[in-house]
Design an enzyme around this catalytic site. Structure first.
Site, short mmCIF file in Angstrom:
data_model
loop_
_atom_site.label_atom_id
_atom_site.label_comp_id
_atom_site.label_asym_id
_atom_site.label_seq_id
_atom_site.Cartn_x
_atom_site.Cartn_y
_atom_site.Cartn_z
N ASN A 205 -22.23 -29.55 8.92
CA ASN A 205 -21.88 -28.24 9.48
C ASN A 205 -21.42 -28.39 10.92
O ASN A 205 -22.15 -28.91 11.76
CB ASN A 205 -23.14 -27.35 9.43
CG ASN A 205 -23.05 -26.21 10.41
OD1 ASN A 205 -22.26 -25.30 10.20
ND2 ASN A 205 -23.79 -26.28 11.50
N GLU A 206 -20.17 -28.02 11.20
CA GLU A 206 -19.64 -28.06 12.58
C GLU A 206 -19.74 -29.45 13.20
O GLU A 206 -19.88 -29.61 14.41
CB GLU A 206 -20.42 -27.08 13.48
CG GLU A 206 -20.29 -25.63 13.06
CD GLU A 206 -21.30 -24.74 13.77
OE1 GLU A 206 -21.22 -23.53 13.57
OE2 GLU A 206 -22.16 -25.27 14.50
N GLN A 207 -19.77 -30.46 12.34
CA GLN A 207 -19.88 -31.81 12.91
C GLN A 207 -19.45 -32.82 11.85
O GLN A 207 -19.78 -32.63 10.67
CB GLN A 207 -21.32 -32.10 13.36
CG GLN A 207 -21.54 -33.50 13.94
CD GLN A 207 -20.72 -33.78 15.19
OE1 GLN A 207 -19.49 -33.73 15.15
NE2 GLN A 207 -21.37 -34.07 16.28
#
Lengths: 237, 263
Positions: free
Chosen positions: A201-203
């Protein structure tokens, strides 16, 4: 409708991999996401009889014939999905888990996931800070036609983009992470609703983990483009 | 004809106790000193679920999801990992004929566990998202009661929640391969035991000499989806000491839709 039987010898105290000659279906009932058609499911049963013993083991699973493709659309920068060749407008929601003390139940999964279908959703995104969801979750997504975007266990906040910045190289044990990822893929990969594995998530996961996941999850060359006239042959490796 | 293979889920009759309150070893618990039931320090346990779920079920702690009750449950950072290291115990029967094999399966344990069955110890490796399948053929009592005790350890890095809270607390949990929301997020208070427990299905499966492992089903298409191909790959394990002459079948039938029933 479709039954195929093969004979083979399995050496003592050994473990082998076997691929059946492919089964051919004419005009199969396709599996479609919620709102695009029926979620036709077939029951696949695999059984093995051993000479002198009888039935030694069997396994069954609901299976849906569908092809899911996705790519980043240059015009919008967003990810464009197609199911069975048809583009689909994704309407989805985030999913963490159904109970913070992990008291899961089929009834709760069925209710929650039917609720998403009733809201006219066609995708559920399993957030990377939650779980790899369970077979019972996927069973109801198969049944109600919810595509699943399943993230592995990396989040921007905890892995390198949070405040304070922490764990820039992800978990301490990368081999353990990859072992868990591979075992999770084997647990869930036969569900027609499983649409996309996502690193986190977001990475982006650490480079070695990301490269390994991409390699493991690529479409196997065996399935790239089947030559219709290829001779069906069993393969023991 | 051998009895059909079979799978039994172990999801009832479990008891649990805090490790620091149990004076016996796993070997003793599964031989000479098994718990006699939900009498202190043992309590009825929820399996699958977490340690906190069992404590809530027995009203040892308030339900964290009401009001500010979560504030009244001691956090693992303050109590230490032993406080949420718990024994889980149950019994089961398992009849085995000759040339049959028995596996004990855990579909998810957070974060690691030491398993004791009839006095035998098996150490399970760490990791929340991995299955464990143990061949217990030589350990089970084929005609009697089997005693199973599991000592479940929390994640190695449970972390500490800063006074300001924040997304993922102090992020220590990210050092393990486990769910990360448990230190709290903007939408979620911290989970005090970090979801420690036997969190997914436990089962006993009995097969003949050859076992089917992790089949992989893939569909490909041609003629604009008018033709489909089902590719089926499986792993087979022959646990016997002789070559097994096998007949392997795959059968595919269309699931009847809701309104149609096969007679």
């Amino acid at each position: 409708e479709h039954l195929q039987t093969q004979n083979l010898s399995v050496p003592a105290n050994s473990r082998v991999q076997y691929t059946f000659p492919e089964l051919i279906f004419s005009k199969p009932n396709l599996w479609w996401p919620n709102g695009m058609g029926k979620q036709s499911l077939y029951n696949v049963v695999i059984s093995i009889d051993v000479k002198g013993f009888g039935e030694s083991d069997s396994w069954s699973h609901h299976f849906g014939f569908r092809k899911i493709e996705s790519h980043i659309d240059n015009a919008t920068g967003g990810r464009l999905f197609k199911v069975n060749g048809e583009p689909i407008f994704i309407r989805g929601g985030n999913w963490i888990l159904s109970d913070g003390l992990l008291r899961f139940s089929k009834k709760r999964y069925s209710t929650d996931i039917k609720f998403h279908a009733d809201m006219n959703f066609n995708m559920i995104r399993c957030w990377g800070g939650g779980l790899a969801e369970r077979p019972e979750f996927y069973h109801y997504c198969d049944y109600y036609g919810l595509l699943v975007w399943q993230e592995f266990w990396i989040t921007g906040d905890v892995d390198g983009r949070g405040d304070p910045v922490s764990n820039p190289d992800g978990p301490l044990d990368h081999d353990l992470f990859l072992f868990c990822a591979r075992d999770t893929v084997k647990l869930l990969r036969n569900h027609p609703s499983l649409a996309l594995w996502v690193g986190g998530n977001e990475q982006i996961p650490p480079a070695d983990i990301n490269a390994a996941l991409k390699y493991d999850l690529r479409l196997h060359p065996h399935f790239e483009s089947k030559d219709e006239n290829s001779k069906p042959v069993g393969d023991v490796s | 004809m051998a009895e059909q293979h079979r799978k039994t889920t172990l999801d009832s009759g479990w008891v649990a106790a805090r490790s620091t309150e149990v004076k016996f070893t796993g070997t003793q618990l599964t031989t000479t000193h098994p718990p006699t039931g939900p009498t202190s320090p043992w309590m009825e346990a929820l399996v699958p679920a977490t340690v906190l779920a069992t404590l809530v079920k027995n009203k040892v702690v308030p339900d964290p999801f009401y009001g500010l009750q979560n504030e009244h449950i001691v956090d693992i950072a303050d109590s230490g990992r032993d406080y949420y290291t718990f024994w889980f115990f149950t019994t089961f029967n398992c009849k085995l004929s000759s040339n049959e094999h028995c596996d004990l399966n855990f579909r998810g344990i957070n974060y690691s566990a030491d398993v004791y069955l009839n006095g035998h110890e098996i150490i399970l490796p760490k990791g929340m998202f991995r299955r464990h399948s143990i061949d217990v053929t030589d350990i089970v009592h084929a005609d009697g009661t089997n005693l199973l005790a599991v000592l479940v350890h929390p994640p190695d890095h449970p972390g500490r929640i800063p006074p300001t809270g924040g997304q993922g607390g102090d992020h220590e949990i990210g050092k393990d391969v486990a769910t990360q929301y448990v230190e709290g997020w903007d939408w979620m208070a911290p989970i005090r035991d970090r979801n420690t427990g036997i969190w997914d299905e436990v089962s006993i499966s009995v097969t003949g000499p050859v076992k089917i492992i992790d089949p992989h089903l893939v569909s490909t298409f041609s003629d604009d989806y008018k033709k489909a191909y089902l590719h089926t790959t499986i792993e087979l394990q022959n646990k016997s000491s002789r070559t097994a002459e096998c007949s392997l079948s795959v059968q595919v039938t269309l699931e009847p839709e809701d309104s149609i029933f096969l007679v």
